[in-house]
Scaffold this active site. Structure first.
Site, PDB file in Angstrom:
ATOM      1  N   THR A   1       4.602  -8.399   5.736  1.00  0.00           N
ATOM      2  CA  THR A   1       4.575  -9.818   5.344  1.00  0.00           C
ATOM      3  C   THR A   1       5.117  -9.978   3.928  1.00  0.00           C
ATOM      4  O   THR A   1       5.611 -11.042   3.570  1.00  0.00           O
ATOM      5  CB  THR A   1       3.150 -10.395   5.430  1.00  0.00           C
ATOM      6  OG1 THR A   1       2.246  -9.452   4.851  1.00  0.00           O
ATOM      7  CG2 THR A   1       2.752 -10.679   6.861  1.00  0.00           C
TER       8      THR A   1
ATOM      9  N   ARG B   1       0.839  -1.193   0.000  1.00  0.00           N
ATOM     10  CA  ARG B   1       0.000   0.000   0.000  1.00  0.00           C
ATOM     11  C   ARG B   1       0.881   1.253   0.000  1.00  0.00           C
ATOM     12  O   ARG B   1       1.987   1.246   0.555  1.00  0.00           O
ATOM     13  CB  ARG B   1      -0.921  -0.006   1.227  1.00  0.00           C
ATOM     14  CG  ARG B   1      -2.040  -1.012   1.132  1.00  0.00           C
ATOM     15  CD  ARG B   1      -2.917  -0.738  -0.080  1.00  0.00           C
ATOM     16  NE  ARG B   1      -3.727   0.432   0.131  1.00  0.00           N
ATOM     17  CZ  ARG B   1      -5.024   0.418   0.454  1.00  0.00           C
ATOM     18  NH1 ARG B   1      -5.669  -0.735   0.570  1.00  0.00           N
ATOM     19  NH2 ARG B   1      -5.689   1.534   0.643  1.00  0.00           N
TER      20      ARG B   1
ATOM     21  N   LYS C   1       5.473   4.096   4.855  1.00  0.00           N
ATOM     22  CA  LYS C   1       6.183   3.056   4.101  1.00  0.00           C
ATOM     23  C   LYS C   1       7.263   3.652   3.200  1.00  0.00           C
ATOM     24  O   LYS C   1       8.100   2.952   2.663  1.00  0.00           O
ATOM     25  CB  LYS C   1       5.191   2.225   3.287  1.00  0.00           C
ATOM     26  CG  LYS C   1       4.219   1.429   4.177  1.00  0.00           C
ATOM     27  CD  LYS C   1       3.254   0.614   3.352  1.00  0.00           C
ATOM     28  CE  LYS C   1       2.134  -0.026   4.152  1.00  0.00           C
ATOM     29  NZ  LYS C   1       2.521  -1.307   4.788  1.00  0.00           N
TER      30      LYS C   1
END
Ligand code: 26W
Length: 836
Positions: free
Chosen positions: A671, A564, A569
């Site tokens: 993940t 995303r 991030k």
């Protein structure tokens, strides 16, 4: 079968002789010819896919029934995994793999001149999730079935899943994902097990003949919850578990009463309102938007699920709930279904007349809560006013839970009223709110984080008061991913190579992959390992070309960030590095330059301005670079639209360098990092989330670490002066110079100013400027290593070999040992087949 025969066969109508072949061929023929009424395979392969799915489903249904029968005859404890999201992706290949049907399927398809790969491509992703949390739930279901654990997933059957993303002039455009449009062959509706869920209305109090006070929630507007079951096969073990997805429908009497009153349009409108509940997945990742419909979804899932389970309990054991906690656990996937705590209390108090203490004992020994984020903006808080209107009885129960809880706080910290305010389930203020995370903690016997650092930050930070009160409740469960989908299925060439080296037991016991370690220096393995990677990169080259028009070159280093789009991030940090590489090329600083292809992918929440602007910047930079002939031999950049589970299945096997570059302390686990590692990528990353455990498992020699450490953060933030950092960094100054010159936005002068300002802001939470130089250094180390292919390949093998602990089988075993304590079913094959 070669192409020519394929084409020749395609034109031939399917003959009845197919029936003479194996069972699977016969079933496929029957479904194609009779169930779907087709006799020609047309170009789209759609009907062939549907027929094949139904053929496989028959086998799943048989095994699912056998699994259920076995479990019903032996009383056992079971887990309900409640999640607003299950990001399943495609099901066909996964079922074929787990049931070991590939040879038969391939054989059966030859009669239609088709290949499995083409047929499988006709399946729409089940995109019932945003990202990490939803995909984790899907991996968990695979592991639970593989470990034969009695775990049922409960979620919502959204009509529209995660939106489809396309790009127009570098901008994200969202399109609805009507994934059910062509039907969903995997599901089976069970309308006879529908439940009624109440909304609105008010609470009335009456006394029974013994003088005991009762509260009834009356005048409600009820919505029907209809279950649709999706089979979840274990890996070659005859177990098939279930995912139960609820669809909202109007109740019949709703229609009738309105209709009889002569208000047909009103009746239809109310029907629509009921059906709205499961119409669409909220596309927000990590920031809650406070919409009433979202709370309705959460209550709808929680109430339908609990009523379903309680109804079965009452049928079997009557109204004695004494042993209920011995047979049931509810695992709450983040706070989204945490209203379940109050709902179970309501059912026990109001529907079955238990007293408060008994009901609370049952509730608080069956609920377990997993937290997935530390971001304050993602913590759910619902306005008390909204609760009062939508779920009045639930609010009363929450108040009572809170009153009793605050007594405990007062006992523990006598006279500390601030502590009571801090820990209260109700946040005070002009608009009082229910803190859902606190409700989940108070109502659960287990609270876990999803990586070691994350759990540590929960217990020392966000939930420290609760940790002080109940330290035994808190535990860590580091995330994992299923090696079936994320290695066996998505990277068959590497899987075969691994099988040749160490056998195939790793598929169901992933710790065994460690045996590869001994072979890290084997030269003939290196050659094969490199060839597999090259083939996988070629497949990604084709995908990128098809979707973006950009030509990647499989001999270059593939540097990938897919996830995303979010400020924490730091896709922005990555694109700054790309600009830095571009500047080096423009200035002729080409000594030791490793040619690379940089791939981005990911969706931005539709209302998230900075994330959407980051997508535009990436695309503008990519355009400038890809259109500059000087850059072509050294650097190519692409943004792959509509990143989803299926795209990741082509991306992670082809990646050399995995970008895991979040600001330390912000990514709970990650993940994607694990999927890349399993497939032999090296990671460039910060010490955040599960990166820490990844770097420990593989060793820092085999990991490109950079950036601030968690313990330095407070100090860094106190004196943060990005402008000074930029001024003192020649590389970053040059990058900012090009960006600020408008080079990437010639016709739109201030377009990227908000991004520039954020980097230069003393309060930049994401510390982009702080980490830039060390990021560039780590990138240089990676680039240099890539030039020594033998050294790179060693490290690649070591990464796969060290990825054993990142299987979701390990994670689920730990959930089971520490939290659930349910028994794997001992299921002998013969019995399964007899029942089938
Ligand atoms: C209410 C809005 C909302 C929606 C989704 C708030 C929060 C979320 C999720 C918690 C976001 C999410 O997916 N979190 C991710 O969970 C993964 C599985 O544990 C972790 O690997 C990721 O680090 C975490 O960001």
């Amino acid at each position: 079968m070669n192409k020519k025969t394929n084409l020749a066969k395609k034109k031939t109508p399917i003959s009845a002789s197919v029936i003479e072949n194996s069972d699977l061929s016969e079933d496929l023929y029957r479904h194609f010819y009779y169930t779907l009424g087709r006799d020609q395979v047309n170009k789209s392969q759609r009907y062939l896919y549907q027929a094949l799915a139904l053929t496989i489903r028959d086998r799943l249904v048989a095994k699912c029934r056998a699994t259920n029968q076995h479990r019903e005859t032996t009383p056992h404890k079971q887990v309900a995994y409640l999640s607003l999201e299950f990001l399943m992706g495609r099901a066909l290949n996964n079922a074929i793999l787990n049931l070991d049907l590939a040879p038969q399927v391939t054989q059966a398809l030859t009669h239609y001149g088709s290949e499995l790969e083409q047929v499988a491509a006709a399946e729409h992703d089940a995109g019932l999730g945003n990202g990490g949390l939803g995909r984790l739930a899907a991996c968990f279901l695979d592991s639970c079935a593989t470990l034969k654990l009695p775990v049922v997933g409960y979620g919502l059957r959204y009509e529209y899943g995660m939106f489809n993303q396309s790009l127009e002039q570098g901008r994200q455009i969202e399109q609805p994902d009507h994934w059910l449009h062509e039907g969903h062959p995997w599901e089976i509706a069970a309308p006879e097990q529908s439940q009624r869920v109440k909304f609105f209305g008010h609470v009335e109090v009456y006394k029974d003949k013994n003088g005991r006070e009762h509260r009834v929630w009356v005048n409600t507007q009820d919505v029907l919850a209809v279950p649709y079951d999706v089979p979840i096969p274990g890996y070659r073990n005859d177990v098939v578990n279930r995912l139960r997805l609820w669809k909202s429908e109007a109740t019949e009497e709703f229609d009738l009463s309105e209709f009889n009153a002569g208000s047909y349009p009103e009746a239809v409108a109310k029907k629509n309102q009921a059906e709205q509940i499961t119409m669409v997945l909220y596309p927000n990742d990590a920031s809650e938007n406070g919409k009433e419909l979202r709370l309705r979804q959460q209550y709808f899932l929680s109430s339908a699920t609990l009523q379903d389970i309680i109804a079965k309990w009452v049928k079997q054991y009557g109204e004695d709930f004494h042993n209920f906690p011995k047979f049931h656990v509810f695992q709450l996937n983040d706070t989204h279904p945490s209203i379940a705590v109050a709902e179970l209390m309501r059912i026990l108090l109001d529907d079955y007349q238990l007293d408060w203490d008994k009901a609370w004992q049952i509730t608080s020994s069956t609920m377990a809560y997993t937290n997935h984020t530390l971001l304050p903006e993602a913590l759910e808080k619902w306005p008390v006013r909204l609760f009062e209107r939508l779920l009045p009885r639930l609010l009363e129960i929450i108040y009572e839970i809170n009153a009793r809880f605050l007594q405990q706080v007062a006992t523990c910290w006598p006279g500390d009223t601030q502590k009571q305010r801090d820990m209260s389930l109700i946040e005070e203020g002009p608009e009082p709110k229910v803190r859902m995370a606190y409700l989940a903690i108070v109502g659960s016997y287990s609270v876990n984080g999803v990586a070691a650092l994350h759990t540590e930050l929960l217990t020392n930070g966000l939930f420290k008061d609760f940790y002080a009160l109940w330290p035994e409740r808190f535990n860590n469960k580091t995330n994992g991913v299923t090696p079936r989908r994320w290695l066996s299925h998505c990277n068959p060439k590497l899987a075969n190579l691994i099988n040749q080296q160490i056998g195939d037991e790793w598929v169901s016991d992933f710790s065994k992959v460690n045996a590869l370690r001994a072979k890290f220096d084997n030269k003939s393995l290196h050659k094969q390992w490199q060839q597999v990677k090259l083939d996988n990169k070629q497949a990604l080259v084709d995908l990128v070309k098809r979707e973006t028009g950009v030509e990647f070159d499989a001999t270059m280093l593939f540097d990938v960030q897919v996830k995303r789009i979010h400020e924490y991030k730091r896709q922005l940090l990555n694109i700054l590095h790309v600009i830095h590489l571009y500047e080096r090329i423009r200035e002729g600083e080409l000594e030791g330059f490793t040619p690379r292809c940089v791939l981005f992918g990911g969706k931005a929440a539709p209302g998230y301005f900075m994330a959407k602007l980051t997508i535009r910047l990436i695309n503008h930079v990519a355009d400038a670079i890809n259109n500059d002939p000087v850059a072509k031999p050294y650097l190519r950049v692409a943004f792959l639209p509509n990143y989803n589970v299926t795209a990741m299945e082509t991306i992670c096997p082809a990646t050399d360098l995995s970008e895991q570059i979040s600001t330390t302390g912000k990514e709970a686990s990650g993940t994607g990092n694990m999927k890349f590692m399993m497939n032999g990528a090296l990671t460039i990353g910060t010490l955040d989330g599960a990166n820490i455990e990844i770097s420990e498992a593989v060793g820092l020699d085999n990991f490109f670490l950079f950036g601030a450490k968690a313990e330095q953060l407070t100090q860094i933030r106190e004196h943060y002066n990005p402008n000074e950092i930029i001024a003192n960094s020649p590389n970053l100054s040059r990058v900012m110079g090009l960006l600020e010159s408008g080079h990437f936005n010639l016709f739109d002068p201030d377009l990227f100013q908000p991004l520039i300002n954020s980097i230069r802001d003393n309060h930049d939470q994401w510390l982009t400027a702080y980490d830039f130089d060390s990021y560039v250094k780590a990138q240089e180390d990676a680039a240099a290593l890539y030039q020594d292919q033998s050294a790179w390949t060693q490290k690649s093998i070591l990464n796969t070999a060290a990825s054993g602990m990142f299987s979701s089988d390990r994670t689920i075993s730990q959930y089971n040992n520490d939290i659930w304590q349910v028994q794997a079913i001992e299921f002998n094959k013969a019995q399964g087949e007899r029942n089938a």
